[in-house]
Design a protein around this motif. Sequence first.
Motif, mmCIF file in Angstrom:
data_model
loop_
_atom_site.group_PDB
_atom_site.id
_atom_site.type_symbol
_atom_site.label_atom_id
_atom_site.label_comp_id
_atom_site.label_asym_id
_atom_site.label_seq_id
_atom_site.Cartn_x
_atom_site.Cartn_y
_atom_site.Cartn_z
ATOM 1 N N ILE A 88 0.828 -1.207 0.000
ATOM 2 C CA ILE A 88 0.000 0.000 0.000
ATOM 3 C C ILE A 88 0.861 1.255 0.000
ATOM 4 O O ILE A 88 0.546 2.246 -0.675
ATOM 5 N N VAL A 89 1.971 1.220 0.725
ATOM 6 C CA VAL A 89 2.884 2.364 0.739
ATOM 7 C C VAL A 89 3.424 2.637 -0.659
ATOM 8 O O VAL A 89 3.384 3.770 -1.160
ATOM 9 N N LEU A 90 3.920 1.604 -1.334
ATOM 10 C CA LEU A 90 4.464 1.790 -2.683
ATOM 11 C C LEU A 90 3.365 2.188 -3.675
ATOM 12 O O LEU A 90 3.557 3.071 -4.519
ATOM 13 N N GLY A 91 2.214 1.541 -3.579
ATOM 14 C CA GLY A 91 1.128 1.829 -4.510
ATOM 15 C C GLY A 91 0.588 3.240 -4.363
ATOM 16 O O GLY A 91 0.356 3.942 -5.359
ATOM 17 N N THR A 92 0.387 3.680 -3.131
ATOM 18 C CA THR A 92 -0.117 5.029 -2.924
ATOM 19 C C THR A 92 0.901 6.068 -3.371
ATOM 20 O O THR A 92 0.530 7.128 -3.887
ATOM 21 N N GLY A 93 2.178 5.776 -3.190
ATOM 22 C CA GLY A 93 3.217 6.685 -3.663
ATOM 23 C C GLY A 93 3.181 6.878 -5.164
ATOM 24 O O GLY A 93 3.450 7.972 -5.668
ATOM 25 N N LEU A 94 2.837 5.836 -5.890
ATOM 26 C CA LEU A 94 2.721 5.950 -7.345
ATOM 27 C C LEU A 94 1.429 6.631 -7.768
ATOM 28 O O LEU A 94 1.408 7.414 -8.726
ATOM 29 N N LEU A 95 0.347 6.358 -7.070
ATOM 30 C CA LEU A 95 -0.958 6.863 -7.510
ATOM 31 C C LEU A 95 -1.260 8.270 -7.014
ATOM 32 O O LEU A 95 -1.619 9.149 -7.804
ATOM 33 N N LYS A 96 -1.121 8.506 -5.722
ATOM 34 C CA LYS A 96 -1.662 9.715 -5.104
ATOM 35 C C LYS A 96 -1.105 11.016 -5.679
ATOM 36 O O LYS A 96 -1.884 11.884 -6.110
ATOM 37 N N PRO A 97 0.214 11.228 -5.718
ATOM 38 C CA PRO A 97 0.690 12.518 -6.235
ATOM 39 C C PRO A 97 0.452 12.686 -7.729
ATOM 40 O O PRO A 97 0.234 13.797 -8.213
ATOM 41 N N ASN A 98 0.480 11.590 -8.472
ATOM 42 C CA ASN A 98 0.390 11.687 -9.929
ATOM 43 C C ASN A 98 -1.033 11.950 -10.414
ATOM 44 O O ASN A 98 -1.239 12.676 -11.393
ATOM 45 N N VAL A 99 -2.021 11.386 -9.746
ATOM 46 C CA VAL A 99 -3.396 11.670 -10.159
ATOM 47 C C VAL A 99 -3.723 13.134 -9.866
ATOM 48 O O VAL A 99 -4.404 13.811 -10.647
ATOM 49 N N SER A 100 -3.196 13.680 -8.762
ATOM 50 C CA SER A 100 -3.419 15.093 -8.454
ATOM 51 C C SER A 100 -2.711 15.990 -9.458
ATOM 52 O O SER A 100 -3.247 17.031 -9.866
ATOM 53 N N SER A 101 -1.501 15.613 -9.867
ATOM 54 C CA SER A 101 -0.772 16.398 -10.868
ATOM 55 C C SER A 101 -1.511 16.405 -12.196
ATOM 56 O O SER A 101 -1.535 17.417 -12.907
ATOM 57 N N MET A 102 -2.130 15.286 -12.556
ATOM 58 C CA MET A 102 -2.876 15.237 -13.812
ATOM 59 C C MET A 102 -4.088 16.163 -13.788
ATOM 60 O O MET A 102 -4.478 16.720 -14.815
ATOM 61 N N VAL A 103 -4.681 16.350 -12.614
ATOM 62 C CA VAL A 103 -5.769 17.319 -12.505
ATOM 63 C C VAL A 103 -5.266 18.706 -12.892
ATOM 64 O O VAL A 103 -5.910 19.434 -13.650
ATOM 65 N N GLY A 104 -4.088 19.087 -12.397
ATOM 66 C CA GLY A 104 -3.518 20.374 -12.749
ATOM 67 C C GLY A 104 -3.235 20.517 -14.231
ATOM 68 O O GLY A 104 -3.345 21.618 -14.800
ATOM 69 N N GLU A 105 -2.912 19.403 -14.903
ATOM 70 C CA GLU A 105 -2.606 19.424 -16.329
ATOM 71 C C GLU A 105 -3.843 19.685 -17.195
ATOM 72 O O GLU A 105 -3.725 19.981 -18.377
ATOM 73 N N LEU A 106 -5.024 19.563 -16.598
ATOM 74 C CA LEU A 106 -6.260 19.773 -17.366
ATOM 75 C C LEU A 106 -6.596 21.245 -17.556
ATOM 76 O O LEU A 106 -7.520 21.572 -18.286
ATOM 77 N N TYR A 107 -5.860 22.143 -16.891
ATOM 78 C CA TYR A 107 -6.171 23.567 -16.933
ATOM 79 C C TYR A 107 -4.989 24.374 -17.448
ATOM 80 O O TYR A 107 -3.832 24.047 -17.169
ATOM 81 N N GLU A 108 -5.281 25.437 -18.185
ATOM 82 C CA GLU A 108 -4.257 26.393 -18.574
ATOM 83 C C GLU A 108 -3.778 27.135 -17.321
ATOM 84 O O GLU A 108 -4.541 27.293 -16.354
ATOM 85 N N PRO A 109 -2.516 27.618 -17.300
ATOM 86 C CA PRO A 109 -1.993 28.285 -16.098
ATOM 87 C C PRO A 109 -2.847 29.450 -15.608
ATOM 88 O O PRO A 109 -2.969 29.666 -14.409
ATOM 89 N N ALA A 110 -3.461 30.200 -16.526
ATOM 90 C CA ALA A 110 -4.231 31.380 -16.126
ATOM 91 C C ALA A 110 -5.719 31.082 -15.892
ATOM 92 O O ALA A 110 -6.493 31.999 -15.613
ATOM 93 N N ASP A 111 -6.126 29.824 -15.998
ATOM 94 C CA ASP A 111 -7.537 29.459 -15.843
ATOM 95 C C ASP A 111 -7.942 29.607 -14.379
ATOM 96 O O ASP A 111 -7.455 28.878 -13.502
ATOM 97 N N ASN A 112 -8.869 30.536 -14.069
ATOM 98 C CA ASN A 112 -9.236 30.766 -12.674
ATOM 99 C C ASN A 112 -10.190 29.706 -12.134
ATOM 100 O O ASN A 112 -10.651 29.802 -11.000
#
Length: 494
Positions: free
Chosen positions: A126-150
């Motif tokens: 679970i430690v290894l799996g969450t390390g792979l999943l948790k930060p990367n799924v959140s980063s992908m959310v950020g990738e869905l928006y342009e930098p200036a998108d409010n």
Amino acid sequence: MSELELTKLPPGERGFFGHPRSLATLFFLEMWERFSYYGMSAILLYYLYDRTSAGGLGLDKPTASALVSVYGALVYMSGILGGWMADRLLGMRRAVLVGGLLIMCGHLALAVPGGLPALLISMVLIVLGTGLLKPNVSSMVGELYEPADNRRDAGFSLFYMGINLGAFVAPYLVGTLGQQVDYHLGFGLAAVGMAAGLVVYTRGRTRLGQAGSAPTQPLRPGEQRQVVMRATVGVAVVAVAVVALAALGSLTVETLINAVSALAVLLPVAYLIMMLRSPHTDAVERSRLIAYVPLFIGAVCYWVVNEQSGSVLAQFADTRTDLEMFGIAVPSSWFQSLNPVATLILAPTFAWLWIKLGDRQPATPRKFATGLLLGGASFVLMAGPGLLNGVDEAASPWWLIASYFIVICGSMCLSPVGLSATTKLAPRAFLAQMMSLWFLASAAAGGINAQLVQLYRPQTEIGYFAGVGAAVMGVGVVMHLLAPWVQRRMGGVK
């Protein structure tokens, strides 16, 4: 127009509640992953300290609470490895898939009545799996928006609501099954939840376009051999250390707790220094990283309070709370749903508020300061039952309910805002790893809590809640005073 651009809606176009439709895939993946994790967390403490005749491991309560904190710290520390593998080897999308598979297997390991060995295997997976999943799924959310998108902060608030939707349901299903039938059946249901999340993700990945499909800083051919050699040396050093400790008779639970506590605090410090000194970080990015330091420290202090829901507050619910509500006896694990219940009520409100305020909304450091003040106040409140009625009389469950709602008001000002700020302040070369650093705030809090929660017992209850809460509120006051300086260093990011 590229595939990635297709995932980014113009401000007026409707998709998933006015956000890119691809947000729905990540929303439901994280919902099911959190169902599995918080379902496991709802019964883990009780499984650790419940008597063996009732299916538990029979550990003493302070050690059990410290182990829960250590578990949480290790889960969040593993985000460093997960972020690095996404940035350099797998890409965020594949890292998320592999992580989900490991998490599912980890819960299956706990579904087997294997005692401490099964617990150890589960922790590793679970430690290894969450390390792979948790930060990367959140980063992908950020990738869905342009930098200036409010809409970015509001998008993260919706994503955060998905997290808590899974966490809300889990205690009622996994908690009830685990406490009233069998702990291992409860852990098995957590595995089913992660499997559901993987199905959602694999079916919806085409909506993501190119977001997270490739490493942002892939290994060059000459670096691959060097990485393998360093990994081999690292594993060998750890193996030798474990053997040496075993030979000296020092391979104990206390050694594990102390080692993780130290590592959880030192690792984010080293990681920040590495990014600040990296040649891949330019002057503007370096200034933003410096601004990020007080935000990170504030997040650590907030999570010291919030992360005790699975240890100190879970123990308070089990041993100090009147478990009869409206004439119905409820399992103590159900109180673990209070955090997500509050979030489900408040997240849409705060998401609407940030959009309504637009450019008039408070700056990021001001939001952080408010979150800290509320987080600390939620713990100061918990000194009330002991002060008014003593620590020998069962407390009304309304104390816990009020505390959870106050701390989640603070979370709405800090957690989704922190996720958003992390994606905006991240150096481009460390996009996924910067999100891993954000989760190290929770790891550091878990390491601190591994020492702190051992001080909690009925005799120290009043001073414990009042002291920890007042300290966190003090950090909130300092953050308010530092807000102008932090804002100037953020390089135009709001």
